[in-house]
Design an enzyme around this catalytic site. Structure first.
Site, PDB file in Angstrom:
ATOM      1  CG  HIS D  22      65.023  12.828  40.166  1.00 33.49           C
ATOM      2  ND1 HIS D  22      63.927  12.747  41.001  1.00 33.49           N
ATOM      3  CD2 HIS D  22      66.066  13.145  40.970  1.00 33.49           C
ATOM      4  CE1 HIS D  22      64.297  12.995  42.247  1.00 33.49           C
ATOM      5  NE2 HIS D  22      65.585  13.247  42.258  1.00 33.49           N
ATOM      6  CE  LYS D  46      69.703  14.165  55.134  1.00 30.97           C
ATOM      7  NZ  LYS D  46      69.700  15.430  54.451  1.00 30.97           N
ATOM      8  NE  ARG D  96      69.136  20.115  43.456  1.00 30.00           N
ATOM      9  CZ  ARG D  96      68.511  19.423  44.377  1.00 30.00           C
ATOM     10  NH1 ARG D  96      67.199  19.296  44.314  1.00 30.00           N
ATOM     11  NH2 ARG D  96      69.163  18.844  45.355  1.00 30.00           N
ATOM     12  CB  SER D 133      62.285  14.194  46.260  1.00 25.24           C
ATOM     13  OG  SER D 133      62.557  13.665  44.986  1.00 25.24           O
TER      14      SER D 133
END
Lengths: 170, 170, 170, 170, 170, 170
Positions: D22, D46, D96, D133
């Site tokens: 990030h 989630k 990515r 993450s």
């Protein structure tokens, strides 16, 4: 190269239950390496497991019994720690679709960074390229015929378990 | 497991010239197998080669000299025939992008069908994931700095060859 | 070719609710086949449905009423069994992204293996290529304007339902 | 071109916690635009968040303090509404894998349709291309070493929080 | 639905030569539609053709002779014009890899825009998912065994043609 | 933030000829940056160019004349050198398919490594997502109608050039 080294590879998964696709990868690994360790994940997957860790290990052991160099172990925690404990320098993974590939690549980079362990990918047998344990269970639970996609003794175990579930929910 | 088997793997390519990306794959193969055979393609690629087959083999030999278990051979004809002649049961390939992956999968299935030889894919080192011999040559020929992307002696050979070409076309 | 056969195709989905993307596929199917059966899944999706099975069927029926050869049915259980019961030999699916494609390919192979039924993929209309029912509901629930992405009567039903939900949670 | 315009860009995410991946994107955005607004999502992802919204904002602020033109804000609701309120015409996202790309493309089209806001994608730094993450938290919670993947102060916060969790569940 | 319509579909390609992968798609098309027109491209592909247009048509005709509803035609010019002339509303294409898919999607959108003709994609049979005419010719020309990948009479024609080429270049 | 900086971005390509897809990207770039430099590649593409470098520049200039902040320049050599000469810190590229994305990612990493220049990707307008100059020329040369895919004055230039070619080869 000095003295002979025992070349070991690990095939990790939840094997809930083992399919012909998994078995194909394990068999191919067994011809390329001295020993294959099948590492069966202790923890339940996203939607819970159909078979217990002991049942899953038992099924893998029975369908790989004919290979002289395959061993089955439970795994809990980081795969790289498991590899360190068992003297394993490579992970073998079957690849099906592109989405597989990207997730696997991510894990491969992370594992390499954590401990230097290598991940070796092999192309899934085209006959089983569309097969996953979760799709297998979904189809079987709706009454679809999955013979030929799992070894016979897994098919029996699957039928029995799904019948139990249906009996319970009835 | 009976008597020890020599585990051999082949790393095929045109190596025109060998890059740090190739070298990374070869080095990783050399830790996983008893012997690594680097097979350098005799035939020119799509747009002709910058270096002759002898030059390409020589560069690979010099940059892999420190590995005790790497051997370099020319290859002409089917890779599966080369594997049969050299007692090789597995091909090792580095994977970068998804498009790589699909072409490689296609070749892997064909080679498996032709002779049962396996293809083992490893994820390219992220540092070289964007690197190919053709991009390298394109950038270098336009005057871009490619130090760090190839071993030093390859860099010298590349600079020399490109200077010759410029002299000729002037 | 002997006597004329009625060529039927099924468009399956959860249609929670039907979007202009779905409608585009159904309309195209209706020009290629004699009959189109829209199969609306009875079971709730991963995150629960916004509309009941009866509401979803009703919305599909109303927005496809102008097509003379479209019929709407609930579906519960395996799609291949539904096809067998309705004399359907082909499934039609719209494709958006690559990830769609791979999941759909997997299902297509499994369904073909289970019963020989074929899956026909068509490219989603570029105008709706980014549209899914779940993104639609997410945007609408946060107050985003989704007019033009669903038929007008679906827009009204959606606004009404979301207002009910907000009233309840207030 | 008349009078100078302040060129603002937003970097949205849940930042639970902020990683070096990030930070790399934010730093690159800060060299291309006059102001960078980091928008930290209020809602839990989630699987729930490890850090509260205040903790996540605080971590982002501390690791971006050296950039003179980075500001951190909480975000709740549609990103396009946030952009309108803050006079922002572009969203910046790191890419990515291919699966990232497709989801991001879908959101980009939807956001453009909703308000005309543009999404600018930049390639993730290869060093962090495998980093997310969620993978970070999974590895750290199993005892893997993630130093070098997050700024030092995030590493401390992560270690502390995971120790608390372990203490609680013991 | 009024009077019965003849449902026609076209399978286009260069068929240099026809493989079992092509034949699988044609056979599946023949069960879904009233008539299948195989359109064999007159122009040579990128690297020249091995067989002339007449030879390629002849091979396709002979291996599809048993299907009652397959017709073979040469095609020169736009596929959409061919469709218009032959009263065809749909193109059928087999899909193998993701890269196939994207090129095919592009063509599908262009063809739909040019004339409204639809493209129906079907998943290639996993057994032939790695097979293309160009890979087939490459392998066969290097002496690889391609029996089982093409119909027997195509295998004979291929062997004969490659022997002629070898004789010429000797 | 001290004194205002002029934010410049480059849109590179061969523009043989410029399409509505290119124009869409250039227009969007012009709203996000102070200046847009369209860099038209001097060298011919793989299959030769239809229009000369001067003609291609002229067409781009005429169709972008209404934007106050777009400038057109020829480019020969490395893009990063062009950026350095023109004080440009970012390249803007439209993305269509996944295969685009991977090639572009590779170039983006290489360019970043060579000079620190950033590449900003934006999603192609869905209406033109299937459009490329080469497909456009192929379709137009076979007599397909490409109105609506290029600006009107490009359509005229294209028709004229293709008529010349047909006259010559007749």
């Amino acid at each position: 190269m000095d003295e002979p080294v025992t070349r070991r590879v690990v095939c990790p998964g939840s094997f809930d239950p083992i399919t012909n696709g998994h078995l194909d990868i394990i068999g191919r690994a067994s011809t390329l390496f001295d020993e294959v360790v099948v590492a069966v994940g202790v923890n339940a997957g996203k939607s819970g497991n159909l078979f217990s860790i002991d049942e899953r290990i038992d099924l893998v052991q029975r369908v790989t019994a004919d290979y002289g160099n395959v061993r089955v172990e439970p795994i809990d925690g980081l795969l790289v720690d498991f590899c360190a404990r068992h003297g394993i320098r490579a992970i073998m993974r079957g690849l099906r679709a592109v989405s597989d590939y990207e997730y696997e690549l991510q894990m491969s980079h992370m594992n390499h960074r954590l401990s230097g362990v290598e991940t070796l990918f092999v192309a899934a047998n085209p006959l089983y390229s569309y097969l996953s344990s979760s799709l297998l269970k979904e189809v079987a639970s709706l009454g679809g015929d999955v013979a030929g996609l799992v070894p016979d003794l897994v098919l029996s175990a699957l039928d029995e378990r799904l019948a139990e579930r249906r009996a319970k929910s009835a």
